[in-house]
Design a protein around this motif. Structure first.
Motif, PDB file in Angstrom:
ATOM      1  N   ALA A  64       0.611  -1.235   0.135  1.00  0.00           N
ATOM      2  CA  ALA A  64       0.073   0.198  -0.443  1.00  0.00           C
ATOM      3  C   ALA A  64       0.559   0.894   0.006  1.00  0.00           C
ATOM      4  CB  ALA A  64      -1.129  -0.332   1.420  1.00  0.00           C
ATOM      5  N   ILE A  65       1.809   1.362   0.965  1.00  0.00           N
ATOM      6  CA  ILE A  65       3.170   2.691   0.520  1.00  0.00           C
ATOM      7  C   ILE A  65       3.565   3.044  -0.200  1.00  0.00           C
ATOM      8  CG2 ILE A  65       4.499   3.245   1.606  1.00  0.00           C
ATOM      9  CD1 ILE A  65       4.370   2.024   4.634  1.00  0.00           C
ATOM     10  N   GLY A  66       3.841   1.774  -0.979  1.00  0.00           N
ATOM     11  CA  GLY A  66       4.834   1.763  -2.627  1.00  0.00           C
ATOM     12  C   GLY A  66       3.690   2.075  -3.538  1.00  0.00           C
ATOM     13  N   ILE A  67       2.571   1.876  -3.488  1.00  0.00           N
ATOM     14  CA  ILE A  67       1.395   2.498  -5.017  1.00  0.00           C
ATOM     15  C   ILE A  67       1.643   4.148  -4.429  1.00  0.00           C
ATOM     16  CG2 ILE A  67      -0.708   1.706  -6.186  1.00  0.00           C
ATOM     17  CD1 ILE A  67      -0.339  -1.361  -5.654  1.00  0.00           C
ATOM     18  N   ALA A  68       0.796   3.649  -2.780  1.00  0.00           N
ATOM     19  CA  ALA A  68       0.360   5.378  -2.999  1.00  0.00           C
ATOM     20  C   ALA A  68       1.383   5.802  -2.665  1.00  0.00           C
ATOM     21  CB  ALA A  68      -0.781   4.718  -0.830  1.00  0.00           C
ATOM     22  N   GLY A  69       2.560   5.803  -2.548  1.00  0.00           N
ATOM     23  CA  GLY A  69       3.631   6.881  -2.199  1.00  0.00           C
ATOM     24  C   GLY A  69       4.160   7.087  -3.138  1.00  0.00           C
ATOM     25  N   ASP A  70       4.021   6.120  -4.081  1.00  0.00           N
ATOM     26  CA  ASP A  70       4.379   7.071  -5.317  1.00  0.00           C
ATOM     27  C   ASP A  70       3.711   7.557  -6.336  1.00  0.00           C
ATOM     28  OD1 ASP A  70       6.189   6.073  -7.851  1.00  0.00           O
ATOM     29  OD2 ASP A  70       4.884   4.898  -9.099  1.00  0.00           O
ATOM     30  N   THR A  71       2.458   7.362  -6.035  1.00  0.00           N
ATOM     31  CA  THR A  71       1.165   8.044  -6.301  1.00  0.00           C
ATOM     32  C   THR A  71       1.107   9.474  -6.505  1.00  0.00           C
ATOM     33  OG1 THR A  71       0.091   6.371  -7.911  1.00  0.00           O
ATOM     34  CG2 THR A  71      -0.980   8.614  -8.004  1.00  0.00           C
ATOM     35  N   ALA A  72       1.280   9.441  -5.119  1.00  0.00           N
ATOM     36  CA  ALA A  72       1.249  10.976  -3.896  1.00  0.00           C
ATOM     37  C   ALA A  72       2.134  11.241  -4.530  1.00  0.00           C
ATOM     38  CB  ALA A  72       1.255  10.281  -2.614  1.00  0.00           C
ATOM     39  N   VAL A  73       4.065  11.295  -4.507  1.00  0.00           N
ATOM     40  CA  VAL A  73       5.083  11.602  -4.384  1.00  0.00           C
ATOM     41  C   VAL A  73       4.726  12.560  -5.919  1.00  0.00           C
ATOM     42  CG1 VAL A  73       6.922  11.652  -4.691  1.00  0.00           C
ATOM     43  CG2 VAL A  73       6.556  10.539  -2.700  1.00  0.00           C
ATOM     44  N   ARG A  74       4.057  12.035  -6.645  1.00  0.00           N
ATOM     45  CA  ARG A  74       4.277  12.319  -8.053  1.00  0.00           C
ATOM     46  C   ARG A  74       3.117  13.720  -8.370  1.00  0.00           C
ATOM     47  NH1 ARG A  74       6.923   8.516 -12.531  1.00  0.00           N
ATOM     48  NH2 ARG A  74       7.689   6.647 -11.403  1.00  0.00           N
ATOM     49  N   ALA A  75       1.441  13.613  -7.403  1.00  0.00           N
ATOM     50  CA  ALA A  75       1.193  14.262  -7.393  1.00  0.00           C
ATOM     51  C   ALA A  75       1.840  15.512  -6.613  1.00  0.00           C
ATOM     52  CB  ALA A  75      -0.186  13.912  -7.089  1.00  0.00           C
ATOM     53  N   TYR A  76       2.964  15.544  -5.554  1.00  0.00           N
ATOM     54  CA  TYR A  76       2.894  16.236  -4.918  1.00  0.00           C
ATOM     55  C   TYR A  76       3.733  16.892  -5.392  1.00  0.00           C
ATOM     56  CZ  TYR A  76       5.501  18.445  -1.394  1.00  0.00           C
ATOM     57  OH  TYR A  76       6.717  19.782  -0.962  1.00  0.00           O
ATOM     58  N   GLY A  77       4.249  16.768  -6.650  1.00  0.00           N
ATOM     59  CA  GLY A  77       5.308  17.459  -7.479  1.00  0.00           C
ATOM     60  C   GLY A  77       4.500  18.568  -8.326  1.00  0.00           C
ATOM     61  N   LYS A  78       3.410  18.408  -8.439  1.00  0.00           N
ATOM     62  CA  LYS A  78       2.495  19.051  -9.612  1.00  0.00           C
ATOM     63  C   LYS A  78       1.573  20.129  -8.986  1.00  0.00           C
ATOM     64  CE  LYS A  78       2.344  15.669 -13.148  1.00  0.00           C
ATOM     65  NZ  LYS A  78       3.226  15.593 -13.724  1.00  0.00           N
ATOM     66  N   GLN A  79       1.740  19.628  -7.627  1.00  0.00           N
ATOM     67  CA  GLN A  79       0.339  19.628  -6.132  1.00  0.00           C
ATOM     68  C   GLN A  79       0.628  20.075  -4.961  1.00  0.00           C
ATOM     69  OE1 GLN A  79      -1.444  22.559  -5.489  1.00  0.00           O
ATOM     70  NE2 GLN A  79      -2.913  22.862  -7.270  1.00  0.00           N
ATOM     71  N   GLU A  80       0.680  21.203  -4.445  1.00  0.00           N
ATOM     72  CA  GLU A  80       1.580  20.881  -3.861  1.00  0.00           C
ATOM     73  C   GLU A  80       0.352  21.141  -1.891  1.00  0.00           C
ATOM     74  OE1 GLU A  80       4.336  24.234  -1.555  1.00  0.00           O
ATOM     75  OE2 GLU A  80       5.792  23.871  -3.281  1.00  0.00           O
ATOM     76  N   LYS A  81      -0.426  20.880  -2.213  1.00  0.00           N
ATOM     77  CA  LYS A  81      -1.927  21.028  -1.608  1.00  0.00           C
ATOM     78  C   LYS A  81      -2.576  18.993  -1.566  1.00  0.00           C
ATOM     79  CE  LYS A  81      -4.383  24.813  -2.592  1.00  0.00           C
ATOM     80  NZ  LYS A  81      -5.284  26.036  -3.420  1.00  0.00           N
ATOM     81  N   VAL A  82      -1.784  18.033  -2.318  1.00  0.00           N
ATOM     82  CA  VAL A  82      -1.201  16.648  -1.519  1.00  0.00           C
ATOM     83  C   VAL A  82      -1.231  16.527  -1.243  1.00  0.00           C
ATOM     84  CG1 VAL A  82      -1.328  14.948  -3.493  1.00  0.00           C
ATOM     85  CG2 VAL A  82      -2.593  16.768  -4.638  1.00  0.00           C
ATOM     86  N   PHE A  83       0.426  17.312   0.245  1.00  0.00           N
ATOM     87  CA  PHE A  83       1.267  16.869   0.521  1.00  0.00           C
ATOM     88  C   PHE A  83       0.534  16.300   2.076  1.00  0.00           C
ATOM     89  CE2 PHE A  83       3.497  17.116   4.043  1.00  0.00           C
ATOM     90  CZ  PHE A  83       5.388  16.299   4.034  1.00  0.00           C
ATOM     91  N   VAL A  84      -0.562  16.904   2.438  1.00  0.00           N
ATOM     92  CA  VAL A  84      -1.817  16.296   3.533  1.00  0.00           C
ATOM     93  C   VAL A  84      -2.357  15.240   3.342  1.00  0.00           C
ATOM     94  CG1 VAL A  84      -3.334  17.073   5.366  1.00  0.00           C
ATOM     95  CG2 VAL A  84      -1.535  18.671   4.615  1.00  0.00           C
TER      96      VAL A  84
END
Length: 164
Positions: free
Chosen positions: A107-127
């Motif tokens: 779960a961490i691998g899949i969600a972390g990979d996708t969320a980190v890429r999204a965080y690069g494009k939009q900082e509000k995704v961090f939380v």
């Protein structure tokens, strides 16, 4: 005399805890690390906050190590000291901790990979990323808690299944 196989099953519990937890940890770190590498290539100023999934995946291996050490310390080789009941409880504890950490790592691998890429494009995704990772990590923590409870039961009621 208790059966010699009791020691084998106890050791298998320690092995299962460590191996499966490390598999989950390795997968989570590798999969989310790919996202961190992408983040570093695209947005190098955000990499320190983006490394959170890799760190959280690494913690899963520690859960397996803790359970394996506890189980190993409770395996007794003296006559009449380690029953089949204790051995099977330790096997179950190791499997519970190991497979829970494996699931958490996936779960961490899949969600972390996708969320980190999204965080690069939009900082509000961090939380949202942190919350997803916390809930994924909790799966491994649940397995650790159950393994500790099972170990306590194995130690407390160790003489329930003597050899015939």
């Amino acid at each position: 005399n208790y059966p010699p196989s009791a020691g084998l099953y106890g050791a298998l519990g320690a092995t299962a805890a460590l191996v499966f937890a490390n598999l989950g940890s390795a997968y989570g770190a590798a999969k989310s690390g790919v996202g961190v590498a992408h983040l570093g290539a695209s947005y190098p100023e955000k990499i320190m906050r983006g490394i959170v999934p890799v760190v959280m995946a690494g913690i899963l291996g520690i859960y397996g190590l803790i359970v394996a050490v506890i189980i190993n310390n409770n395996i007794k080789t003296d006559d009449y000291s380690y029953s089949s009941y204790s051995a099977f409880m330790h096997l179950g504890a190791g499997i519970a901790a190991g497979l829970s950490a494996l699931a958490a790592g996936l779960a961490i691998g899949i969600a972390g990979d996708t969320a980190v890429r999204a965080y690069g494009k939009q900082e509000k995704v961090f939380v949202a990323m942190i919350l997803m990772l916390i809930f994924a990590e909790a799966l491994g923590l649940y397995g650790l808690i159950i393994a500790l409870l099972m170990n306590n039961a194995a130690t407390k009621y160790g003489d329930l299944c003597p050899a015939s």
